[in-house]
Design a protein around this motif. Structure first.
Motif, PDB file in Angstrom:
ATOM      1  N   GLN A 170      57.982   6.285  56.174  1.00 17.24           N
ATOM      2  CA  GLN A 170      57.955   5.897  54.765  1.00 17.24           C
ATOM      3  C   GLN A 170      59.362   5.952  54.178  1.00 17.24           C
ATOM      4  O   GLN A 170      60.166   6.812  54.558  1.00 17.24           O
ATOM      5  CB  GLN A 170      57.045   6.848  53.983  1.00 17.24           C
TER       6      GLN A 170
ATOM      7  N   SER B 289      53.295   0.893  44.462  1.00 19.42           N
ATOM      8  CA  SER B 289      53.261   1.697  45.689  1.00 19.42           C
ATOM      9  C   SER B 289      53.191   3.195  45.444  1.00 19.42           C
ATOM     10  O   SER B 289      52.984   3.960  46.386  1.00 19.42           O
ATOM     11  CB  SER B 289      54.502   1.402  46.533  1.00 19.42           C
TER      12      SER B 289
ATOM     13  N   VAL C 168      56.658   5.063  47.292  1.00 18.91           N
ATOM     14  CA  VAL C 168      57.016   5.028  48.710  1.00 18.91           C
ATOM     15  C   VAL C 168      56.325   3.846  49.382  1.00 18.91           C
ATOM     16  O   VAL C 168      55.223   3.465  49.004  1.00 18.91           O
ATOM     17  CB  VAL C 168      56.655   6.335  49.454  1.00 18.91           C
TER      18      VAL C 168
ATOM     19  N   PRO D  48      56.101   1.706  53.484  1.00 19.33           N
ATOM     20  CA  PRO D  48      56.422   1.861  54.893  1.00 19.33           C
ATOM     21  C   PRO D  48      57.692   1.095  55.270  1.00 19.33           C
ATOM     22  O   PRO D  48      57.952   0.018  54.733  1.00 19.33           O
ATOM     23  CB  PRO D  48      55.212   1.266  55.616  1.00 19.33           C
TER      24      PRO D  48
END
Length: 107
Positions: free
Chosen positions: A4, A96, A99, A101
């Protein structure tokens, strides 16, 4: 679980926004330049027409990546001062939770 990365805060600055944009490899994830450009253009046109960016974080990250690549190949000034860039980062952070990916990188 995928690694992340933190979405920069509004006042983070140009280098952090630029680095964050490159945590999504739009060339790979969108199957090349042409499909990436089409997604970025659709997001930008919607934003220019309505002031809205939509809710698809993947599309928003693709657009931010495209903006960063365009900036690298001829932009001037500060990347974080471009209105579309600030809007994209803010919307990505909002959707989000701060964070996302790591989805590949491009130097």
């Amino acid at each position: 679980m995928a690694e992340q990365v933190r979405v920069p805060d509004d006042g983070a600055g140009s280098s952090e926004f630029f680095s964050f944009a490159h945590t999504y490899n739009g060339y790979e994830l969108r199957d090349g330049f042409e499909p990436l450009a089409a997604v970025a253009q659709a997001v930008r046109e919607r934003w220019e027409r309505t002031g809205e960016l939509g809710d698809d974080v993947d599309q928003l990250r693709a657009c931010l990546f495209f903006e960063a690549r365009a900036f690298r190949h001829g932009g001037y000034g500060r990347f974080d001062q471009r209105p579309i860039v600030a809007a994209l980062v803010s919307r990505i952070r909002s959707l989000s939770g701060g964070v996302v990916p790591l989805r590949g990188t491009v130097a």
